[in-house]
Design an enzyme around this catalytic site. Sequence first.
Site, PDB file in Angstrom:
ATOM      1  N   CYS A   1     -52.282  29.982 -99.650  1.00 29.00           N
ATOM      2  CA  CYS A   1     -53.043  30.153 -98.403  1.00 29.00           C
ATOM      3  C   CYS A   1     -52.480  29.302 -97.278  1.00 29.00           C
ATOM      4  O   CYS A   1     -52.816  29.517 -96.116  1.00 29.00           O
ATOM      5  CB  CYS A   1     -54.518  29.827 -98.614  1.00 29.00           C
ATOM      6  SG  CYS A   1     -54.810  28.114 -99.053  1.00 29.00           S
TER       7      CYS A   1
ATOM      8  N   CYS B   1     -59.776  25.969-103.884  1.00 26.83           N
ATOM      9  CA  CYS B   1     -59.864  25.101-102.703  1.00 26.83           C
ATOM     10  C   CYS B   1     -60.290  23.696-103.121  1.00 26.83           C
ATOM     11  O   CYS B   1     -59.838  22.706-102.541  1.00 26.83           O
ATOM     12  CB  CYS B   1     -60.851  25.676-101.697  1.00 26.83           C
ATOM     13  SG  CYS B   1     -60.647  27.444-101.406  1.00 26.83           S
TER      14      CYS B   1
HETATM   15 FE1  FES Z   1     -56.832  27.710 -98.893  1.00 33.26          FE
HETATM   16 FE2  FES Z   1     -59.383  27.443 -99.461  1.00 33.26          FE
HETATM   17  S1  FES Z   1     -58.340  29.295 -98.977  1.00 33.26           S
HETATM   18  S2  FES Z   1     -57.829  25.982 -99.657  1.00 33.26           S
END
Ligand code: FES
Length: 144
Positions: free
Chosen positions: A35, A104
Amino acid sequence: MALYSEKVMDHFRNPRNVGVMEDPSGVGEVGNPVCGDIMKIYLKIENDVITDVKFETFGCGSAIASSSMATELIKGKPLSEALELTNKAVTEALGGLPAHKLHCSVLAEEAIKAAVKDYYDKNGIAYDPAMFPEGCDCDHCGCH
Ligand code: FES
């Protein structure tokens, strides 16, 4: 049922211990390669106790809430306890996270470990490298 618990929303809206620390004892920065989110944790350590902690998180709401909760959980604690903090404990303290957001909370666990390792390295303190494995075991973030 709401996707996020009240505690997650509270820590997301009013994150505790946000900011930069002057002259930290150790700093840990980790990123999620999938991400692209980044988390940085600063520790002030005196006599093996975490006397202060700050964080900066460039990331999603769950990562911000996880950082905030994790800093609250390790503040005032001995290093040995901070090293035992797992993403599971952070998630539980937040009242849970959706399954696709569990990774996360892994960032918080990793950033704290990286900051302690930095402190050990800077001060020439010996440690078992197995305490700081590369990557996590969440099966989500693709770091291994
Ligand atoms: Fe990247 Fe939560 S989506 S840390």
